[in-house]
Every structure is written in C-alpha cells, then in structure tokens.
Design an enzyme around this catalytic site. Sequence first.
Site, PDB file in Angstrom:
ATOM      1  N   HIS A  70       0.828  -1.203   0.000  1.00 37.93           N
ATOM      2  CA  HIS A  70       0.000   0.000   0.000  1.00 37.93           C
ATOM      3  C   HIS A  70       0.865   1.257   0.000  1.00 37.93           C
ATOM      4  O   HIS A  70       1.612   1.508   0.957  1.00 37.93           O
ATOM      5  CB  HIS A  70      -0.884  -0.020   1.252  1.00 37.93           C
ATOM      6  CG  HIS A  70      -1.859   1.099   1.332  1.00 37.93           C
ATOM      7  ND1 HIS A  70      -1.919   1.944   2.420  1.00 37.93           N
ATOM      8  CD2 HIS A  70      -2.825   1.508   0.476  1.00 37.93           C
ATOM      9  CE1 HIS A  70      -2.881   2.815   2.250  1.00 37.93           C
ATOM     10  NE2 HIS A  70      -3.449   2.588   1.074  1.00 37.93           N
ATOM     11  N   GLU A  83       0.734  -0.492  -4.794  1.00 30.92           N
ATOM     12  CA  GLU A  83      -0.388   0.436  -4.994  1.00 30.92           C
ATOM     13  C   GLU A  83       0.128   1.862  -4.879  1.00 30.92           C
ATOM     14  O   GLU A  83       1.046   2.131  -4.089  1.00 30.92           O
ATOM     15  CB  GLU A  83      -1.466   0.170  -3.941  1.00 30.92           C
ATOM     16  CG  GLU A  83      -2.741   0.975  -4.094  1.00 30.92           C
ATOM     17  CD  GLU A  83      -2.768   2.263  -3.247  1.00 30.92           C
ATOM     18  OE1 GLU A  83      -3.748   3.016  -3.371  1.00 30.92           O
ATOM     19  OE2 GLU A  83      -1.801   2.490  -2.491  1.00 30.92           O
ATOM     20  N   ASP A 123      -1.025   6.395  -5.673  1.00 34.00           N
ATOM     21  CA  ASP A 123      -2.063   7.409  -5.885  1.00 34.00           C
ATOM     22  C   ASP A 123      -1.513   8.451  -6.847  1.00 34.00           C
ATOM     23  O   ASP A 123      -0.383   8.928  -6.670  1.00 34.00           O
ATOM     24  CB  ASP A 123      -2.413   8.101  -4.565  1.00 34.00           C
ATOM     25  CG  ASP A 123      -2.772   7.114  -3.467  1.00 34.00           C
ATOM     26  OD1 ASP A 123      -3.930   6.672  -3.428  1.00 34.00           O
ATOM     27  OD2 ASP A 123      -1.892   6.795  -2.643  1.00 34.00           O
ATOM     28  N   HIS A 183      -0.713  10.832  -2.041  1.00 36.23           N
ATOM     29  CA  HIS A 183      -2.038  10.424  -1.579  1.00 36.23           C
ATOM     30  C   HIS A 183      -2.961  11.600  -1.294  1.00 36.23           C
ATOM     31  O   HIS A 183      -4.068  11.687  -1.820  1.00 36.23           O
ATOM     32  CB  HIS A 183      -1.934   9.556  -0.323  1.00 36.23           C
ATOM     33  CG  HIS A 183      -3.266   9.178   0.239  1.00 36.23           C
ATOM     34  ND1 HIS A 183      -3.914   9.916   1.208  1.00 36.23           N
ATOM     35  CD2 HIS A 183      -4.095   8.149  -0.058  1.00 36.23           C
ATOM     36  CE1 HIS A 183      -5.076   9.356   1.491  1.00 36.23           C
ATOM     37  NE2 HIS A 183      -5.210   8.282   0.740  1.00 36.23           N
ATOM     38  N   GLU A 219      -4.153   4.066  -8.386  1.00 38.47           N
ATOM     39  CA  GLU A 219      -5.386   4.759  -8.017  1.00 38.47           C
ATOM     40  C   GLU A 219      -5.411   6.167  -8.595  1.00 38.47           C
ATOM     41  O   GLU A 219      -4.490   6.960  -8.393  1.00 38.47           O
ATOM     42  CB  GLU A 219      -5.548   4.858  -6.495  1.00 38.47           C
ATOM     43  CG  GLU A 219      -6.847   5.589  -6.116  1.00 38.47           C
ATOM     44  CD  GLU A 219      -7.051   5.764  -4.629  1.00 38.47           C
ATOM     45  OE1 GLU A 219      -7.881   6.627  -4.250  1.00 38.47           O
ATOM     46  OE2 GLU A 219      -6.397   5.048  -3.838  1.00 38.47           O
TER      47      GLU A 219
END
Length: 295
Positions: free
Chosen positions: A46, A73, A75, A88, A156
């Site tokens: 993450h 993962e 952002d 993020h 994301e």
Amino acid sequence: MFVRSATASTAAAAVLGAGALLLPVPRTLASDHASERQGSPIVVAHRGASGYAPENTLAAIDAADALGADWVENDVQRTRDGVLVVLHDTDLKRTTNVEEVFPDRAPWAVKDFTAAEVSRLDAGSWFGPRFAGARVPTLTRFLHRLERNDQKLLLEIKSPQTYPGIERDILRVLRKEGWLDRSHVRDRLVVQSFGVDSVRTVRALRPDVTTGFLGTPAVADLPSYAVFADQINPSYATISADYVAAVQRLKGAHGKPLRVNTWTVNDAKKAATARSYGVDGIISNFPDVVRHATG
C-alpha cells in the site's frame, strides 16, 4: 510536522537493514496463480511498503521489492502545469515540508503547485531522518522504478473530480512508458478509483485495461458495477465472507469472476480473517506481515 513514532522508525530500520534475512522467494505470475489455487491472497504493498518507508516514494517501492512484494499500490494526481505526480493527500502538508518552503501558499493543494515546485519538497523527513531528501516522484519516475524492480502496479486515480481529464493524461503516460503493451496490460497493471465515472472513463478509453472500483457497493448494485469493473476493492472494515462471495459470483467487464482486494490490513490477525473470507488480494502497509500470516 516531521514526526514519526520511534516504534515504526525502529521497525523500518530493522526490516530494511536486514532485508537479506527476511527476503522471501520472489513471486512470478505463475507462482501467484499457484498461490491463488491454494487459497493465499495476492499481497499488495500500500503506497509501497509504507510501514517501512515514506509512502508513495521510490524508497517505498524499493522497500516493497526488498520484502518480496510484486504488487505496489499508488495514488496519482496532477500539478498546476499538468504533470502527474504520486501522492495520496490532495494537499502537500502531511507528507512534505511545503509549509516551510512555501509558507504563504495555504491551503497547499497539489493542484496549485507546479511540478518544479513540488520537486523542491522533502517528502521523507516526516517519516524519519534516514529518508530526508526523498522527493515526490512523478508518475514517469515511479513507473521507471517499478520496471527496474520488475514489479506490478495497482494505480489509483486520486480525487478525479479535482482533475478533469486526468484519465487521458494517465493513459498517455502509461502508453509512453510502455505500460499499455500487451504484457503489461495482461499481467502488471490495474487502474482503480473511488470515482465511478473515472473508472468508466478508463474502461471506455482502454477496454483492455483491468479496472477496479474502490468501495463497497450494496450487493443489489453489484451487477451495475460489473459492467465496467473487473475488481471491487473495499475497506476491510466493510466486508464479510458473504459479501466477498456475492462479488465473486458475478463476472466483471472482461468476462471473468469479479475479484476482491481489501484494504488496509496491517496485522496478522486481520490478514488471516481476510483470507478466511476468500478475498483475492490484501493491500497492506506491511506486506511481509500479511504474507507471513496468509502464505
């Protein structure tokens, strides 16, 4: 603002300093599939291995790699001058020294800064002195590091309503860097968002790309999500074995059973519970903890 708990900093130093002792055998696509048949979920780091290095930085990618995490993962947002960066929060306060460098620019929103300005910020000292000087990476640099490490990306699209057209921008960078070729699209890339329209847009622009919806739609609404998504990726706090089974009974946009990747699971007990629910993947700041609890 640069504060990090002694426990977390000590754990990070211990794990990264002794990486050779903790490094598991790297997982190939074939071994991933074997693990799935045996019931072990895929583990996704993450924001990188953000329990051990500052989130969404190149250091976090490398920490994930050192711990054997194939999937990372991140952002993605867009600067004022149109450069895609990996961060993020929609503001720069929590994970950089922006208030010190630009004290008169409140509320320090990412969209209000140029890429050159963002590149001046320290994105590592908040986590610990060892990471002082780490930078907010561009998406391009992030992809280069993943490629070097032979890792995979769960990308994301962050706050898409803030950045109209960001889906096209992301796909443009992915294409330029070779991440929309057949092998990457088939094995190494998933694009997800909390924004329904954003996921639909990616699906419309590139029907071959695997897409995920972030959230926990009602069971009755799942068929409408299966039209444009291949994954339903909910918070761990919102799921049960029955919910996971309801998702997996449906086929997604590419005609395969919908997958469930749950977030953010950071301890062994919750990881074991998530595995018992039958999830396909677990997203964690501590991928090694999850791997050891579920492998």
